[in-house]
Motif scaffolding. Structure first.
Motif, short mmCIF file in Angstrom:
data_model
loop_
_atom_site.label_atom_id
_atom_site.label_comp_id
_atom_site.label_asym_id
_atom_site.label_seq_id
_atom_site.Cartn_x
_atom_site.Cartn_y
_atom_site.Cartn_z
N ASP A 41 0.84 -1.21 0.00
CA ASP A 41 0.00 0.00 0.00
C ASP A 41 0.87 1.25 0.00
OD1 ASP A 41 -2.28 -1.48 -0.01
OD2 ASP A 41 -2.66 -1.31 2.16
N LYS A 45 1.02 4.14 -3.14
CA LYS A 45 0.77 5.58 -2.95
C LYS A 45 1.97 6.39 -3.42
CE LYS A 45 -2.37 4.88 0.94
NZ LYS A 45 -2.56 5.03 2.41
N GLU A 48 2.25 6.49 -7.31
CA GLU A 48 1.30 7.40 -7.96
C GLU A 48 1.87 8.80 -8.03
OE1 GLU A 48 -1.58 6.89 -9.51
OE2 GLU A 48 -1.16 4.74 -9.22
#
Length: 510
Positions: A41, A45, A48
């Protein structure tokens, strides 16, 4: 890694490190295959942001992170990430290497260092590491406890500037010798005082640290508190010395005893013979008196009277018995001293034997008389019913002698070495049975023991006497003999200006 997070290039080294063939991994999402689950996770993030800006917390740096291989195992890698813009889109280039072995080596090294630190910390000896300038780099737990200086107060400081009450000149000289001779230097005895004033003895070894360039990079100091060992060694030497003196005294006593017996026997013979001669003399006197009354043999009587006048027969008849009595009294006193010396100096036994403590104390009183007779009257208050006590007679005699001599010195300190007759102090020695214990009290009328030193009087080397008058070993040795060797106790009660009583308690059953 392309702008979609898929693997676009995969070399042979990557195959070897991760276990995926090129055809298996190309086009696959990096996050799904190489990132450990717990970090996916966070990675998604960050990626991105990267795909839009070419920036991220790991870009342009070399970091150590965890990766995931084809077998599902997590392992450490060293990773360098660069951002590359192709056809208007940001791509990531990762250069990495497996650092599992290095990490294992580092872990093993850390564990080895930890073990070494624990070992050094648990050493029963002092361990101090110095730089070549004498600055403390290491200060183990024993150094803290023995020298009363915490590690954080010692590290970074010069050893010479630390508040340790020891013989620094001797240590400084040894450091110089160790540096110049490039060898270990040992100092057998270094006296130092603890924070509470207790005096102790250290044995030190100083070893130079020699670097690969053959330069002296520092020193290792190892130290051991040898106070107890030193005390025991000195106690043994003292015991051996006393045994030698005892053997000599026994020999002297034997040599004195034989002629003393001759003198005593002859004096008794002379006394008995004089009594007979005195009886004969009186008979002659009666005869001469009768002849004088009858007026007979005047010429012979004149000669006899002349001789009587010249030798002063009345004086001789009065003084000769007195002289013989005094001589007999003197020779009996010599015999008493000789007997006390023989009993006191009897070779020590390694096994306890029943001892008449009253007799032992009487012997100590006799042989120590020269120490106390000028400053004190000695009073014996001995329990006649006290049973023999199992003990080491030679060593216990030493204790009694130490305490009696100390009592005499305490009184002399108070009233002077040669007081007037009515100024003398008193030493009182008493024995009693108290349940399963024999109690011996030795009391003096000295100044008492100051409160400030009462906790230290049984410490080795502690003495208040001037140089040459005491070593500070007497009470320490006495304490060891009574407590350690006999399972008894040695305590004291003192009052300022009035005196001190030492109480020895010995078990009646060995």
């Amino acid at each position: 890694i392309d702008n979609d997070g898929e693997i676009a290039f995969w070399n042979d080294a990557a195959e070897k490190i991760f276990g995926y063939k090129r055809e298996e991994i190309l086009g696959k999402k990096l996050c799904d295959y190489l990132i450990p689950p717990q970090y996916r996770d966070q990675h998604s993030k960050a990626f991105e942001v990267f795909r839009e800006t070419g920036k991220g917390p790991l870009v342009g740096t070399v970091v150590e992170v965890s990766a995931h291989n084809s077998e599902g195992n997590e392992f450490p890698i060293e990773l360098s990430i660069s951002a590359l813009k192709l056809r208007g889109k940001w791509h990531a280039v990762g250069i990495l290497r497996d650092i599992t072995e290095r990490k294992m080596s580092e872990k093993a090294l850390r564990q080895a260092n930890k073990d070494m630190e624990q070992l050094i910390s648990s050493l029963p000896s002092i361990l101090i590491e110095l730089t070549s300038d004498g600055i403390v780099k290491r200060w183990n737990k024993t150094a803290q406890e023995t020298l009363s200086i915490p590690e954080n107060s010692a590290l970074g400081c010069k050893l010479s500037e630390l508040p340790i009450r020891w013989e620094w000149k001797e240590i400084s000289k040894a450091l110089v010798d160790s540096r110049d001779k490039r060898t270990k230097i040992e100092i057998r005895e270094v006296k130092f005082a603890r924070e509470d004033g207790t005096k102790r003895i250290l044995s030190l070894s100083l070893t130079p640290k020699i670097s690969d360039g053959e330069e002296i990079s520092g020193f290792i100091i190892i130290g051991t508190d040898i106070t107890e060992w030193w005390t025991m060694e000195n106690q043994m030497l003292q015991s051996q010395k006393l045994q030698a003196i005892g053997q000599l005294a026994a020999g002297i006593a034997h040599e004195i005893n034989t002629p003393a017996q001759y003198v005593g026997d002859n004096l008794r013979f002379l006394k008995d013979s004089f009594s007979d001669l005195d009886e004969l003399s009186h008979a002659y006197q009666e005869l001469t008196d009768n002849l004088e009354k009858e007026g007979k043999r005047k010429k012979e009587l004149e000669v006899i009277n002349q001789i009587k006048s010249e030798i002063d027969i009345e004086y001789l008849e009065e003084e000769i018995p007195r002289a013989l009595d005094q001589s007999l009294e003197g020779i009996e006193h010599v015999a008493k001293i000789v007997k006390a010396m023989k009993e006191f100096s009897h070779p020590g036994s390694t096994e306890k034997t029943p001892v008449d403590l009253n007799k032992a104390l009487e012997n100590v009183m006799t042989i120590s008389k020269n120490e106390w007779k000028y400053v004190a009257e000695l009073v014996l208050d001995l329990d006649p019913d006290l049973q023999p006590v199992p003990c080491l007679p030679g060593e216990l005699n030493q204790v009694f002698l130490n305490l009696v001599v100390n009592a005499a010195h305490a009184i002399a300190e108070k009233i002077g070495e040669q007081p007037k007759e009515n100024q003398k102090g008193e030493i009182r020695i008493s024995t009693r049975k108290n349940e399963n214990w024999a109690e011996i009290r030795i009391t003096d009328t000295g100044n008492g023991i100051p409160e400030s030193i009462q906790s230290r009087i049984f410490d080795p080397f502690f003495t208040t006497k001037e140089v040459g008058k005491g070593t500070g070993q007497g009470l320490a040795i006495s304490y060891s003999i009574v407590v350690d060797k006999h399972g008894g106790s040695l305590t004291f009660d003192t009052e300022k200006g009035k005196g001190t009583t030492f109480l020895i308690k010995l078990p009646l059953e060995g």
